[in-house]
Design an enzyme around this catalytic site. Structure first.
Site, PDB file in Angstrom:
ATOM      1  N   SER A 181      -3.914  -9.645   7.761  1.00 54.24           N
ATOM      2  CA  SER A 181      -3.322  -8.328   8.114  1.00 54.24           C
ATOM      3  C   SER A 181      -2.666  -8.248   9.362  1.00 54.24           C
ATOM      4  O   SER A 181      -3.275  -8.241  10.495  1.00 54.24           O
ATOM      5  CB  SER A 181      -4.481  -7.204   7.601  1.00 54.24           C
ATOM      6  OG  SER A 181      -4.011  -5.945   8.424  1.00 54.24           O
ATOM      7  N   ARG A 232       0.923   4.584  16.478  1.00 59.92           N
ATOM      8  CA  ARG A 232       0.644   5.416  15.493  1.00 59.92           C
ATOM      9  C   ARG A 232       0.948   7.012  16.172  1.00 59.92           C
ATOM     10  O   ARG A 232       1.572   7.435  15.067  1.00 59.92           O
ATOM     11  CB  ARG A 232      -0.672   5.259  15.260  1.00 59.92           C
ATOM     12  CG  ARG A 232      -1.193   4.247  14.476  1.00 59.92           C
ATOM     13  CD  ARG A 232      -0.272   3.611  13.316  1.00 59.92           C
ATOM     14  NE  ARG A 232      -0.769   2.490  12.721  1.00 59.92           N
ATOM     15  CZ  ARG A 232      -0.143   1.267  12.813  1.00 59.92           C
ATOM     16  NH1 ARG A 232       0.814   1.010  13.466  1.00 59.92           N
ATOM     17  NH2 ARG A 232      -0.634   0.279  11.962  1.00 59.92           N
ATOM     18  N   ASP A 275      -6.676   3.432  12.786  1.00 63.28           N
ATOM     19  CA  ASP A 275      -5.371   3.742  12.754  1.00 63.28           C
ATOM     20  C   ASP A 275      -5.302   5.214  11.918  1.00 63.28           C
ATOM     21  O   ASP A 275      -4.593   6.106  12.103  1.00 63.28           O
ATOM     22  CB  ASP A 275      -4.306   2.858  11.802  1.00 63.28           C
ATOM     23  CG  ASP A 275      -4.113   1.763  12.758  1.00 63.28           C
ATOM     24  OD1 ASP A 275      -3.845   1.880  14.000  1.00 63.28           O
ATOM     25  OD2 ASP A 275      -3.743   0.486  12.068  1.00 63.28           O
ATOM     26  N   ASP A 302       0.820  -1.216  -0.048  1.00 63.12           N
ATOM     27  CA  ASP A 302      -0.004   0.035  -0.104  1.00 63.12           C
ATOM     28  C   ASP A 302       0.852   1.123  -0.023  1.00 63.12           C
ATOM     29  O   ASP A 302       0.544   2.266  -0.753  1.00 63.12           O
ATOM     30  CB  ASP A 302      -0.925   0.044   1.048  1.00 63.12           C
ATOM     31  CG  ASP A 302      -2.194  -0.954   1.088  1.00 63.12           C
ATOM     32  OD1 ASP A 302      -2.447  -1.375  -0.106  1.00 63.12           O
ATOM     33  OD2 ASP A 302      -2.763  -1.180   2.105  1.00 63.12           O
TER      34      ASP A 302
END
Ligand code: ARG
Length: 398
Positions: free
Chosen positions: A174, A94, A123, A14
């Protein structure tokens, strides 16, 4: 000269596609920033990959120490578990990644920042709220949310621009990994009624294959901070890695839950967090010895619960957290001492604890020899404590 945009880069498909896409769509120079929070990837390869795809420059930042000290440790002092179970591994990383991206954006004079999160998860919120709090004037771009490509279209896009696409059939999961834990989503995990397949787990053995003998460990804390394992002083990142390894061998820290996301959906989440599970268990146990009843209950019910929520909701950089940290700092003043834990077949149980500030007084607690508790005092206490209920009881009868 082109404007610069700083992208939080993981090296995955990504964010790799995002480098090209951002250049195409926005005509910017992309600066890729990969932040090492303990995933144990080859960061030099990741840096080179970003440059090869076309990033104008690429940084790798080792933030393991800072992650442990400034993010994991405060969360541990708050026994932070979202919905009582998830140790917040991804959620904690994050704001730190965002902080590093903002630092680079300032250094490079960039006008915009970007992240690779989708529009369905938590996120995106954590990245963007952190960006907003740290650098209110930066423009934020979320390419993966914007481009609306199917997996197939994304792979086609990648092929067209010579972006490496994983060749071997990937696992259907994932995954997000750092020092504090590993999260597993998607594929078979989405069936809430099915036990997670064994291949979802990487850090922990199945408890059935764990050693048949228990292992005992000693953890030492100073003012809420773990400082030694089995008498050996260790840095926080080192202590956490060791506990991930030891706990993993005993199958400790597997979590399977249905979680309430910020965007309003329920989601099946599986985690492996051996060190987080062991440390939070030990830390809570030491608090039970050293905090008064009212302080302990207040901290658990109001401070700790709020702290976990705030991390999950992306509010790390908030005045609310500063205020809670102030409370916790004072509360942890006496959380010093040792906890002995028994690790056995997936379970982690405190079996002994000691502290120079212990509030446990055996001469008050004992039912044996040397009891100094004056039971006569209890009579008046119980009468007054129960008085309101006696009055209620009369009303009910009438
Ligand atoms: N459900 C967890 C959370 O919201 C895990 C998120 C994992 N993130 C990821 N990009 N795979 O914190």
């Amino acid at each position: 000269m082109k404007e610069k945009l700083v992208l939080a880069y993981s090296g995955g498909l990504d964010t790799s596609v995002a480098i090209k896409w951002l250049q195409d769509k926005y005509g910017v120079d992309v600066v890729a920033v990969a932040v090492d929070v303990g995933e144990e990837k080859n960061y030099e390869e990741i840096r080179e990959k970003a440059l090869k795809i076309g990033a104008a420059s690429a940084y790798v930042i080792d933030a393991k120490e800072e992650f442990a000290r400034d993010f994991i440790l405060p969360a541990l002092k708050a026994n932070a578990l979202y919905e009582g179970r998830y140790p917040l591994s991804a959620a904690l990383s994050r704001p730190l990644i965002a902080k590093k991206v903002v630092e680079i954006a300032k250094r490079e004079g960039a006008k915009a920042v970007a992240h690779g999160s989708t529009g369905k998860g938590n996120d995106q919120v954590r990245f963007e709220v952190s960006f907003m709090a740290l650098a209110p004037d930066l423009k934020i771009v979320a390419p993966v949310r914007e481009w609306n490509l199917s997996r197939e279209e994304e792979i086609e896009y990648a092929r067209k621009f010579g972006i490496p696409v994983p060749v071997k059939k990937e696992k259907p999961y994932s995954i997000d990994v750092n020092l504090w834990g590993r999260s597993i989503e998607c594929g078979p995990i989405e069936d809430v009624d099915r036990e997670p397949p064994e291949d979802a787990f990487l850090w922990t053995v199945s408890p059935r294959n764990a050693p048949n003998e228990p292992q005992y460990i000693d953890l030492e804390f100073k003012e809420g901070e773990p400082i030694a394992l089995n008498g050996e002083q260790l840095s926080l990142p080192e202590l956490i890695s060791r506990l991930n390894e030891i706990g993993g061998r005993h199958g400790i820290g597997r979590i399977d839950m249905v979680e309430n996301r910020l965007v309003g959906i329920k989601s099946r989440e599986v985690y492996e967090a051996p060190a987080a599970t062991i440390l939070i268990t030990a830390h809570k146990d030491l608090e039970s010895l050293t905090l008064s009843r009212e302080l302990l209950h207040f901290k658990q019910n109001y401070i700790d619960t709020k702290y976990a929520e705030l991390i999950y909701y992306g509010l790390w950089f908030s005045h609310l957290r500063d205020c809670l940290d102030g409370f916790i700092k004072e509360a942890e003043k006496f959380v010093t001492g040792k906890v002995r834990l028994k690790l056995f077949k997936g379970s982690c149980s405190p079996v002994g604890r000691s502290s120079p500030y212990s509030l446990y007084d055996i001469s008050l607690a004992t039912y044996g020899e040397g009891d100094i508790f004056d039971q006569r005092l209890a009579e008046g206490f119980v009468q007054l404590w129960g008085l309101p209920y006696k009055i209620e009881g009369r009303r009910k009868r009438e």
